[in-house]
Design a protein around this motif. Structure first.
Motif, PDB file in Angstrom:
ATOM      1  N   ILE A  37      -4.790   3.938   6.109  1.00  0.00           N
ATOM      2  CA  ILE A  37      -6.072   4.431   5.573  1.00  0.00           C
ATOM      3  C   ILE A  37      -5.810   5.639   4.663  1.00  0.00           C
ATOM      4  CG2 ILE A  37      -6.696   6.046   7.459  1.00  0.00           C
ATOM      5  CD1 ILE A  37      -9.589   4.965   7.188  1.00  0.00           C
ATOM      6  N   ARG A  38      -4.806   6.420   4.988  1.00  0.00           N
ATOM      7  CA  ARG A  38      -4.469   7.574   4.139  1.00  0.00           C
ATOM      8  C   ARG A  38      -3.958   7.123   2.771  1.00  0.00           C
ATOM      9  NH1 ARG A  38      -3.477  12.718   6.296  1.00  0.00           N
ATOM     10  NH2 ARG A  38      -1.659  12.914   4.923  1.00  0.00           N
ATOM     11  N   MET A  39      -3.235   6.010   2.766  1.00  0.00           N
ATOM     12  CA  MET A  39      -2.742   5.497   1.476  1.00  0.00           C
ATOM     13  C   MET A  39      -3.910   5.020   0.621  1.00  0.00           C
ATOM     14  SD  MET A  39       0.803   3.601   2.567  1.00  0.00           S
ATOM     15  CE  MET A  39       0.249   2.754   4.042  1.00  0.00           C
ATOM     16  N   ILE A  40      -4.871   4.356   1.274  1.00  0.00           N
ATOM     17  CA  ILE A  40      -6.029   3.863   0.527  1.00  0.00           C
ATOM     18  C   ILE A  40      -6.865   5.047   0.029  1.00  0.00           C
ATOM     19  CG2 ILE A  40      -8.224   2.628   0.816  1.00  0.00           C
ATOM     20  CD1 ILE A  40      -6.482   0.708   2.661  1.00  0.00           C
ATOM     21  N   GLU A  41      -7.003   6.044   0.857  1.00  0.00           N
ATOM     22  CA  GLU A  41      -7.706   7.266   0.414  1.00  0.00           C
ATOM     23  C   GLU A  41      -6.990   7.898  -0.784  1.00  0.00           C
ATOM     24  OE1 GLU A  41      -9.390   8.436   4.903  1.00  0.00           O
ATOM     25  OE2 GLU A  41      -7.569   9.393   4.103  1.00  0.00           O
ATOM     26  N   THR A  42      -5.655   7.882  -0.712  1.00  0.00           N
ATOM     27  CA  THR A  42      -4.875   8.470  -1.803  1.00  0.00           C
ATOM     28  C   THR A  42      -5.068   7.676  -3.091  1.00  0.00           C
ATOM     29  OG1 THR A  42      -3.239   9.280  -0.222  1.00  0.00           O
ATOM     30  CG2 THR A  42      -2.538   9.141  -2.518  1.00  0.00           C
ATOM     31  N   ILE A  43      -5.040   6.338  -2.947  1.00  0.00           N
ATOM     32  CA  ILE A  43      -5.220   5.482  -4.120  1.00  0.00           C
ATOM     33  C   ILE A  43      -6.631   5.683  -4.702  1.00  0.00           C
ATOM     34  CG2 ILE A  43      -5.403   3.073  -4.882  1.00  0.00           C
ATOM     35  CD1 ILE A  43      -3.232   2.466  -2.659  1.00  0.00           C
ATOM     36  N   LEU A  46       0.827  -1.213   0.000  1.00  0.00           N
ATOM     37  CA  LEU A  46       0.000   0.000   0.000  1.00  0.00           C
ATOM     38  C   LEU A  46       0.857   1.258   0.000  1.00  0.00           C
ATOM     39  CD1 LEU A  46      -2.802  -1.085   2.479  1.00  0.00           C
ATOM     40  CD2 LEU A  46      -3.041  -0.675   0.022  1.00  0.00           C
ATOM     41  N   VAL A  47       1.915   1.243   0.835  1.00  0.00           N
ATOM     42  CA  VAL A  47       2.836   2.390   0.862  1.00  0.00           C
ATOM     43  C   VAL A  47       3.353   2.665  -0.546  1.00  0.00           C
ATOM     44  CG1 VAL A  47       5.019   3.289   1.781  1.00  0.00           C
ATOM     45  CG2 VAL A  47       3.593   1.843   3.222  1.00  0.00           C
ATOM     46  N   ARG A  48       3.787   1.594  -1.186  1.00  0.00           N
ATOM     47  CA  ARG A  48       4.381   1.741  -2.513  1.00  0.00           C
ATOM     48  C   ARG A  48       3.328   2.165  -3.551  1.00  0.00           C
ATOM     49  NH1 ARG A  48      10.167   0.255  -3.376  1.00  0.00           N
ATOM     50  NH2 ARG A  48      10.770   0.086  -1.223  1.00  0.00           N
ATOM     51  N   LYS A  49       2.140   1.521  -3.462  1.00  0.00           N
ATOM     52  CA  LYS A  49       1.099   1.802  -4.452  1.00  0.00           C
ATOM     53  C   LYS A  49       0.676   3.270  -4.381  1.00  0.00           C
ATOM     54  CE  LYS A  49      -3.012  -0.429  -6.370  1.00  0.00           C
ATOM     55  NZ  LYS A  49      -4.056  -1.435  -6.159  1.00  0.00           N
ATOM     56  N   ALA A  50       0.619   3.777  -3.122  1.00  0.00           N
ATOM     57  CA  ALA A  50       0.180   5.168  -2.938  1.00  0.00           C
ATOM     58  C   ALA A  50       1.144   6.141  -3.598  1.00  0.00           C
ATOM     59  CB  ALA A  50       0.032   5.481  -1.455  1.00  0.00           C
ATOM     60  N   ARG A  51       2.417   5.738  -3.748  1.00  0.00           N
ATOM     61  CA  ARG A  51       3.345   6.640  -4.434  1.00  0.00           C
ATOM     62  C   ARG A  51       3.743   6.116  -5.810  1.00  0.00           C
ATOM     63  NH1 ARG A  51       7.893   4.924  -0.370  1.00  0.00           N
ATOM     64  NH2 ARG A  51       9.328   3.841  -1.745  1.00  0.00           N
ATOM     65  N   GLY A  55     -10.413  -2.836   9.115  1.00  0.00           N
ATOM     66  CA  GLY A  55      -9.720  -1.578   9.388  1.00  0.00           C
ATOM     67  C   GLY A  55      -8.212  -1.709   9.328  1.00  0.00           C
ATOM     68  N   TYR A  56      -7.525  -0.826  10.079  1.00  0.00           N
ATOM     69  CA  TYR A  56      -6.088  -0.654   9.921  1.00  0.00           C
ATOM     70  C   TYR A  56      -5.395  -0.506  11.273  1.00  0.00           C
ATOM     71  CZ  TYR A  56      -8.374   0.479   5.587  1.00  0.00           C
ATOM     72  OH  TYR A  56      -9.195   0.418   4.500  1.00  0.00           O
ATOM     73  N   SER A  57      -4.094  -0.734  11.274  1.00  0.00           N
ATOM     74  CA  SER A  57      -3.306  -0.640  12.506  1.00  0.00           C
ATOM     75  C   SER A  57      -2.419   0.597  12.525  1.00  0.00           C
ATOM     76  CB  SER A  57      -2.455  -1.893  12.667  1.00  0.00           C
ATOM     77  OG  SER A  57      -3.287  -3.033  12.728  1.00  0.00           O
ATOM     78  N   CYS A  58      -2.679   1.515  11.617  1.00  0.00           N
ATOM     79  CA  CYS A  58      -2.000   2.813  11.628  1.00  0.00           C
ATOM     80  C   CYS A  58      -2.792   3.741  10.744  1.00  0.00           C
ATOM     81  CB  CYS A  58      -0.538   2.696  11.154  1.00  0.00           C
ATOM     82  SG  CYS A  58      -0.360   2.260   9.421  1.00  0.00           S
ATOM     83  N   ALA A 105      -5.342  12.096   0.714  1.00  0.00           N
ATOM     84  CA  ALA A 105      -5.724  11.536   2.013  1.00  0.00           C
ATOM     85  C   ALA A 105      -6.633  12.502   2.756  1.00  0.00           C
ATOM     86  CB  ALA A 105      -4.468  11.257   2.830  1.00  0.00           C
ATOM     87  N   SER A 106      -7.632  11.976   3.445  1.00  0.00           N
ATOM     88  CA  SER A 106      -8.543  12.853   4.198  1.00  0.00           C
ATOM     89  C   SER A 106      -8.468  12.626   5.707  1.00  0.00           C
ATOM     90  CB  SER A 106      -9.980  12.649   3.721  1.00  0.00           C
ATOM     91  OG  SER A 106     -10.301  11.270   3.682  1.00  0.00           O
ATOM     92  N   THR A 107      -8.088  11.411   6.143  1.00  0.00           N
ATOM     93  CA  THR A 107      -7.975  11.160   7.586  1.00  0.00           C
ATOM     94  C   THR A 107      -6.709  11.834   8.116  1.00  0.00           C
ATOM     95  OG1 THR A 107      -9.050   9.018   7.303  1.00  0.00           O
ATOM     96  CG2 THR A 107      -7.855   9.378   9.369  1.00  0.00           C
ATOM     97  N   PRO A 108      -6.829  12.710   9.112  1.00  0.00           N
ATOM     98  CA  PRO A 108      -5.627  13.407   9.599  1.00  0.00           C
ATOM     99  C   PRO A 108      -4.769  12.517  10.495  1.00  0.00           C
ATOM    100  CG  PRO A 108      -7.526  14.068  10.891  1.00  0.00           C
ATOM    101  CD  PRO A 108      -8.049  13.128   9.838  1.00  0.00           C
ATOM    102  N   PHE A 109      -3.506  12.849  10.631  1.00  0.00           N
ATOM    103  CA  PHE A 109      -2.647  12.201  11.623  1.00  0.00           C
ATOM    104  C   PHE A 109      -3.052  12.674  13.012  1.00  0.00           C
ATOM    105  CE2 PHE A 109       0.273  11.779   7.891  1.00  0.00           C
ATOM    106  CZ  PHE A 109       0.289  10.396   7.883  1.00  0.00           C
ATOM    107  N   MET A 110      -2.378  12.198  14.035  1.00  0.00           N
ATOM    108  CA  MET A 110      -2.781  12.520  15.399  1.00  0.00           C
ATOM    109  C   MET A 110      -2.352  13.944  15.787  1.00  0.00           C
ATOM    110  SD  MET A 110      -2.060   8.871  17.310  1.00  0.00           S
ATOM    111  CE  MET A 110      -3.091   9.141  18.759  1.00  0.00           C
TER     112      MET A 110
END
Lengths: 335, 335
Positions: B290-296, B92-97, B283-286, B301-306
């Protein structure tokens, strides 16, 4: 003050060592181990200093000190991070593969975290399953040990947190580095256990040779009995140790006993790469560096990496020719 | 057997905990600290097991166990290396970029060495100087603790070296990662201090949910009180813990008390990325995932970090709904 850890259990036995490295006295009544001393540094430092003074002035006779009985000053540590403060070294790495050095490398230190759970003793063999393809190399460096460092400390405020100084052989497996770095997560298998000098010393012990977070003396490496390098560790160090400690502490605090390394000590000559010792230069603190210069000059490297049976010795002498930290002496052996 | 470290000094006070996490008894007569127990594991394990048995059968009453009084099981450790065993996460990390996953990533684990000298307690705030730009993220993972592991151990022979299992929040600063990885030396400032679950347990304690080096139960993450992920840690784990330990030990031995992490637990859905919990997925463990999936899916990405004041809780329940390791509960705070 000079301190060492005799081999004993997992964490060694703390001893105070005379300046000429001939005598020692156990510090067990003050702190049984180096880590224990660092955990309680403010409380025990004065007592250790007094013991050192009494050993120095002959009030305590002590017993013979044998470097071969030493573990690394911290036989295992909670944190070992190694910088690459001599950017000259990085410039050569990059130049040899035709890449530019990013401008940020002169303001933002390179640093990786190394394995700290199984350091080698200073006279312990470097045991590897194979030499062929591994590209076994030494890296002669300076390292400092800190007390507790708060997150976000400035480079200047980091300097008084440096409590001890020592030498290190940051063993590197050059053959594993390209593939490992290509994965993007940094060094891991390519950086096996490091070894430190038999003795560590307080910055005060170094007199004016320690100034502004740098150690201004030549670091001597002997490969297979021949002098290979003697660059001055105080020259061409782009980042001083305060800057390196501050870099390490940017997003987390550091525990007492954290070890921060300088990276391979490397000097320039007339603005360019240095010359080998046999050509009258100050030489190099790792084999990779001479190989890079050979590659730049001749298109390919001719100096081989270390093979089984090869030896490396690393030492630093004071102005009187006396060894400050004792001598790292290691042979590469097949596991 | 379940073990924990009460906050006390630098290394905590070892206690044996009842299976339902309500009672405890100090193990000080056997080993004062977790590291001390692991240093002498063969000698002390049997006595610790007996103490646990007597606490379980009521022969010893013990005292109330309070997770909030716990440090991480190893408040500081000599070695903490984190794998990235759920290659789905990497895909997912790779796909998003828009990058491919190299074939080697399915046979050669990604692993980085993390800071192990100043772990956070399981209920301790994540203190950061800033949230803006740092991209503060949690990573919910499984981690194992080994005894002494010889260099070159095989993946199969590594499995019996796993003595304890726990959970970890591998705090990550996503905003610092791209620039740091671009330098080539891997994560350092982008991976601040991690926190572990209040309790660690022996693999035997996990029954058949621990098999072939994997833990087959959902890992539950709650972000700001809402369930964010519950992927099964036994699914889609490309490398089991024996393989991860063997990877860590390829060129060096590992000291007792070495912690090896799984990387972010991540499940596929029908061969593709999973769905958020609110859409009926695991769901997800970080947050990054979810931001990568939103990006794809949406181009950004729409979910903010903490941000400061946000909370993360990480837990795993057994088949009876009982918390196995206790609960990591952390708030992000400004330092």
């Amino acid at each position: 003050m000079k301190l060492a850890s005799l081999k004993s259990g997992r964490d060694g036995q703390l001893v105070v060592v005379s300046d000429d490295l001939t005598r020692m006295v156990t510090a067990g009544d003050i702190a049984p181990t180096m880590q224990c001393a660092l955990d309680n540094w403010t409380a025990v430092r004065g007592d250790l200093e007094k013991l050192h003074e009494r050993l120095q002035n002959g009030e305590i006779q002590g017993v013979a000190f044998d470097q071969a009985q030493c573990a690394s000053p911290l036989p295992r540590a909670y944190h070992w991070a190694d910088g690459s403060a001599y950017v000259n070294h990085v410039e050569l790495v990059r130049k040899a593969r035709g890449a530019e050095v990013p401008e940020s490398f002169y303001s933002d230190p390179l640093m990786y975290q190394g394995g700290s759970d199984t350091f080698l003793a200073p006279r312990e063999p470097v045991k590897m399953p194979q030499s062929n393809g591994f590209g076994i190399d030494f890296e002669a460096e300076i390292a400092v040990v800190t007390d507790d460092v708060p997150m976000g400390v400035s480079a200047e405020d980091a300097l008084p947190h440096i409590q001890l100084v020592m030498l290190v052989n940051d063993v590197s497996l050059r053959g594993l580095i390209p593939a490992e770095l290509a994965k993007g997560f940094g060094f891991y298998q390519s950086k096996p256990s490091s070894a430190f000098s038999p003795v560590c010393v307080t910055p005060e012990q170094l007199g004016d040779r320690w100034s502004e977070g740098k150690l201004h003396l030549p670091l001597i490496s002997q490969l297979n009995g021949e002098k290979f390098g003697e660059p001055n560790a105080g020259q061409d160090m782009t980042f001083h140790f305060g800057q390196l400690v501050a870099h390490a502490a940017r997003t987390r605090s550091l525990c007492a006993g954290t070890i921060i390394g300088s990276g391979t000590v490397s000097n320039k000559l007339d603005g360019g790469p240095g010359k080998p010792v046999v050509e009258g230069g100050v030489g190099y603190s790792c084999i990779a560096e001479i190989r890079m210069i050979e590659t730049i000059q001749n298109g390919s490297a001719s100096t081989p990496f270390m093979d089984f049976g090869n030896t490396i010795a690393i030492e630093m002498l004071d102005d009187q020719g006396q060894s400050i930290f004792g001598r790292i002496e290691q042979t590469v052996e097949q596991v």
